[in-house]
Design a protein around this motif. Structure first.
Motif, PDB file in Angstrom:
ATOM      1  N   PHE A 170     140.245  29.463  50.055  1.00  0.00           N
ATOM      2  CA  PHE A 170     139.087  28.763  50.459  1.00  0.00           C
ATOM      3  C   PHE A 170     138.684  27.816  49.429  1.00  0.00           C
ATOM      4  CE2 PHE A 170     134.965  29.946  52.740  1.00  0.00           C
ATOM      5  CZ  PHE A 170     134.162  29.036  52.138  1.00  0.00           C
ATOM      6  N   THR A 171     138.542  26.614  49.926  1.00  0.00           N
ATOM      7  CA  THR A 171     138.151  25.445  48.946  1.00  0.00           C
ATOM      8  C   THR A 171     137.149  24.622  49.344  1.00  0.00           C
ATOM      9  OG1 THR A 171     140.662  25.398  48.144  1.00  0.00           O
ATOM     10  CG2 THR A 171     138.979  23.467  47.554  1.00  0.00           C
ATOM     11  N   VAL A 172     136.111  24.475  48.594  1.00  0.00           N
ATOM     12  CA  VAL A 172     134.962  23.513  49.046  1.00  0.00           C
ATOM     13  C   VAL A 172     135.146  22.246  48.630  1.00  0.00           C
ATOM     14  CG1 VAL A 172     132.243  23.214  48.987  1.00  0.00           C
ATOM     15  CG2 VAL A 172     133.323  25.391  49.020  1.00  0.00           C
ATOM     16  N   VAL A 173     135.301  20.994  49.181  1.00  0.00           N
ATOM     17  CA  VAL A 173     135.542  19.813  48.810  1.00  0.00           C
ATOM     18  C   VAL A 173     134.199  18.850  48.897  1.00  0.00           C
ATOM     19  CG1 VAL A 173     137.919  19.813  49.511  1.00  0.00           C
ATOM     20  CG2 VAL A 173     135.971  19.149  51.238  1.00  0.00           C
ATOM     21  N   GLY A 174     134.047  17.921  48.116  1.00  0.00           N
ATOM     22  CA  GLY A 174     132.671  16.987  48.121  1.00  0.00           C
ATOM     23  C   GLY A 174     132.753  15.978  46.957  1.00  0.00           C
ATOM     24  N   ARG A 175     131.675  15.903  46.474  1.00  0.00           N
ATOM     25  CA  ARG A 175     131.504  14.747  45.427  1.00  0.00           C
ATOM     26  C   ARG A 175     130.743  15.244  44.178  1.00  0.00           C
ATOM     27  NH1 ARG A 175     133.557   9.618  46.073  1.00  0.00           N
ATOM     28  NH2 ARG A 175     134.322   9.342  48.136  1.00  0.00           N
ATOM     29  N   GLN A 176     131.063  15.217  42.951  1.00  0.00           N
ATOM     30  CA  GLN A 176     130.485  15.563  41.939  1.00  0.00           C
ATOM     31  C   GLN A 176     130.193  14.389  40.966  1.00  0.00           C
ATOM     32  OE1 GLN A 176     130.285  19.200  40.616  1.00  0.00           O
ATOM     33  NE2 GLN A 176     128.537  18.212  39.332  1.00  0.00           N
ATOM     34  N   ASP A 177     128.964  13.929  41.124  1.00  0.00           N
ATOM     35  CA  ASP A 177     128.308  12.880  40.226  1.00  0.00           C
ATOM     36  C   ASP A 177     129.194  11.769  40.888  1.00  0.00           C
ATOM     37  OD1 ASP A 177     126.679  14.399  38.804  1.00  0.00           O
ATOM     38  OD2 ASP A 177     128.199  14.755  37.514  1.00  0.00           O
ATOM     39  N   GLY A 178     129.354  11.366  42.309  1.00  0.00           N
ATOM     40  CA  GLY A 178     129.644  10.443  43.042  1.00  0.00           C
ATOM     41  C   GLY A 178     131.246  10.399  42.994  1.00  0.00           C
ATOM     42  N   GLU A 208     133.561  37.764  54.144  1.00  0.00           N
ATOM     43  CA  GLU A 208     132.535  37.023  53.995  1.00  0.00           C
ATOM     44  C   GLU A 208     131.669  37.353  52.702  1.00  0.00           C
ATOM     45  OE1 GLU A 208     129.301  39.593  56.285  1.00  0.00           O
ATOM     46  OE2 GLU A 208     131.107  40.194  57.554  1.00  0.00           O
ATOM     47  N   GLY A 209     130.765  36.656  52.145  1.00  0.00           N
ATOM     48  CA  GLY A 209     130.029  36.490  50.957  1.00  0.00           C
ATOM     49  C   GLY A 209     129.013  35.572  50.716  1.00  0.00           C
ATOM     50  N   GLU A 210     128.814  35.209  49.530  1.00  0.00           N
ATOM     51  CA  GLU A 210     127.833  34.329  49.243  1.00  0.00           C
ATOM     52  C   GLU A 210     128.276  33.450  48.012  1.00  0.00           C
ATOM     53  OE1 GLU A 210     123.423  34.525  47.177  1.00  0.00           O
ATOM     54  OE2 GLU A 210     123.765  35.615  49.216  1.00  0.00           O
ATOM     55  N   LEU A 211     128.218  32.014  47.942  1.00  0.00           N
ATOM     56  CA  LEU A 211     128.647  31.045  47.039  1.00  0.00           C
ATOM     57  C   LEU A 211     127.435  30.354  46.615  1.00  0.00           C
ATOM     58  CD1 LEU A 211     129.012  28.096  48.548  1.00  0.00           C
ATOM     59  CD2 LEU A 211     130.881  29.148  49.676  1.00  0.00           C
ATOM     60  N   ARG A 212     127.587  29.656  45.434  1.00  0.00           N
ATOM     61  CA  ARG A 212     126.577  28.915  44.784  1.00  0.00           C
ATOM     62  C   ARG A 212     127.292  27.547  44.445  1.00  0.00           C
ATOM     63  NH1 ARG A 212     121.658  29.311  42.971  1.00  0.00           N
ATOM     64  NH2 ARG A 212     120.915  27.899  41.417  1.00  0.00           N
ATOM     65  N   LEU A 213     126.415  26.483  44.905  1.00  0.00           N
ATOM     66  CA  LEU A 213     127.223  25.204  44.380  1.00  0.00           C
ATOM     67  C   LEU A 213     126.532  24.626  43.162  1.00  0.00           C
ATOM     68  CD1 LEU A 213     126.377  23.192  48.021  1.00  0.00           C
ATOM     69  CD2 LEU A 213     128.544  24.495  46.991  1.00  0.00           C
ATOM     70  N   PRO A 214     127.575  23.996  42.409  1.00  0.00           N
ATOM     71  CA  PRO A 214     127.055  23.622  40.755  1.00  0.00           C
ATOM     72  C   PRO A 214     126.003  22.604  41.229  1.00  0.00           C
ATOM     73  CG  PRO A 214     129.844  23.480  41.361  1.00  0.00           C
ATOM     74  CD  PRO A 214     128.946  23.767  42.601  1.00  0.00           C
ATOM     75  N   GLU A 215     125.378  22.056  39.952  1.00  0.00           N
ATOM     76  CA  GLU A 215     124.275  20.952  39.991  1.00  0.00           C
ATOM     77  C   GLU A 215     125.023  19.738  40.041  1.00  0.00           C
ATOM     78  OE1 GLU A 215     121.245  21.055  39.988  1.00  0.00           O
ATOM     79  OE2 GLU A 215     121.040  23.145  39.988  1.00  0.00           O
ATOM     80  N   GLY A 216     124.499  18.719  41.002  1.00  0.00           N
ATOM     81  CA  GLY A 216     125.176  17.422  40.911  1.00  0.00           C
ATOM     82  C   GLY A 216     126.246  17.258  41.929  1.00  0.00           C
ATOM     83  N   PHE A 217     126.781  18.486  42.435  1.00  0.00           N
ATOM     84  CA  PHE A 217     127.990  18.661  43.495  1.00  0.00           C
ATOM     85  C   PHE A 217     127.309  18.498  44.888  1.00  0.00           C
ATOM     86  CE2 PHE A 217     130.818  20.904  46.421  1.00  0.00           C
ATOM     87  CZ  PHE A 217     131.808  20.060  46.333  1.00  0.00           C
ATOM     88  N   VAL A 218     127.768  17.371  45.885  1.00  0.00           N
ATOM     89  CA  VAL A 218     127.474  17.243  47.312  1.00  0.00           C
ATOM     90  C   VAL A 218     128.634  17.621  48.122  1.00  0.00           C
ATOM     91  CG1 VAL A 218     126.566  15.626  48.881  1.00  0.00           C
ATOM     92  CG2 VAL A 218     125.966  15.351  46.443  1.00  0.00           C
ATOM     93  N   PRO A 219     128.536  18.781  48.958  1.00  0.00           N
ATOM     94  CA  PRO A 219     129.563  19.263  49.633  1.00  0.00           C
ATOM     95  C   PRO A 219     129.912  18.420  50.878  1.00  0.00           C
ATOM     96  CG  PRO A 219     127.578  20.606  49.977  1.00  0.00           C
ATOM     97  CD  PRO A 219     127.324  19.660  48.882  1.00  0.00           C
ATOM     98  N   GLU A 220     131.158  18.156  51.189  1.00  0.00           N
ATOM     99  CA  GLU A 220     131.406  17.628  52.412  1.00  0.00           C
ATOM    100  C   GLU A 220     132.144  18.284  53.478  1.00  0.00           C
ATOM    101  OE1 GLU A 220     133.548  14.329  51.076  1.00  0.00           O
ATOM    102  OE2 GLU A 220     131.744  13.178  50.218  1.00  0.00           O
TER     103      GLU A 220
END
Length: 247
Positions: A170-178, A208-220
């Protein structure tokens, strides 16, 4: 007069009745016992399977009832929205409240439709369908804007009776600081201690469970990968957009 030969040992003779069929009867008894044991095991397995399918049928019926009720509420809310838009006496705040309630009901209906689709797939799988597949994947918002709940359901066709063994990533992809960035679930959830989640089930498995996104990370989106632990099996790659339901 009995003559005794000095130095020889005398043996006593005993007449034993001949029972030629006793061995055959014993073998027949053992075979009968094995047949009774095998039959008991077979009927016990069939009983457990029927119980499982009856439970799934009941859950499917309950989900259909909930869907019907929600669709009725949804139609009522649509009428309230239309009335609110046409009326000049209703306040903007009340209109937004009704809209928010409508969005929530539609989200619940979408989730119920996924549940019904899953139960139909378990109880009446299509011929030639995939052995293992993703039943549903849901992301839900929590009270903390950085925390999310996830629910992943993996299933196999009910026509197959073997145990499924494998792993899921399970991998969350997005942008970290652009910049493009991806995080495995292990780095986002305290409930996961390995990059791969073990799969072992006969009909379906819930993750199932819970996850927390890092600061500055925008999930896509989320990338899911399911792989069999055997030589021949399944290898499923699936990507989902970052679509979040309100909890």
């Amino acid at each position: 007069m009995v003559l005794k030969v000095k130095g020889s040992k005398q043996y006593r003779m005993k007449v034993v009745p001949d029972k030629p069929f006793s061995g055959v009867i014993a073998i027949a008894g053992v075979v009968f016992l094995l047949l009774i044991t095998s039959a008991a095991s077979y009927f016990a397995g069939q009983y457990q399977l029927r119980q499982s399918l009856e439970r799934k049928t009941q859950e499917h019926t309950q989900a259909l009832d909930r869907l019907t009720a929600l669709q009725g509420e949804n139609e009522s809310l649509r009428m309230r929205v239309a009335t609110a838009e046409q009326s000049l006496t209703i306040g903007e705040q009340a209109s937004e409240s009704v809209r928010a309630e409508l969005v929530q009901k539609e989200s619940q209906i979408a989730e119920l439709k996924q549940e019904i689709s899953f139960y139909r797939g378990v109880m009446a799988p299509e011929e030639g369908g995939e052995r293992v597949s993703i039943g549903r994947f849901i992301l839900s918002q929590t009270s903390d804007p950085k925390n999310y709940q996830y629910k992943l359901q993996v299933k196999q066709s009910a026509a197959r009776r073997d145990i499924v063994k494998g792993s899921a990533t399970f991998t969350v992809v997005g942008r970290q600081d652009g910049e493009p960035k991806s995080y495995p679930l292990k780095e986002l959830s305290e409930q996961v201690d390995s990059e791969s989640i073990q799969l072992r089930f006969k009909y379906f498995q819930n993750i199932e469970g819970e996850l927390r996104l890092p600061e500055g990370f925008v999930p896509e989106g989320v990338e899911l990968s399911l792989k069999s632990s055997g030589r021949k099996g399944f290898n499923i790659e699936q990507r989902y957009g970052w679509l979040v339901q309100e909890s």
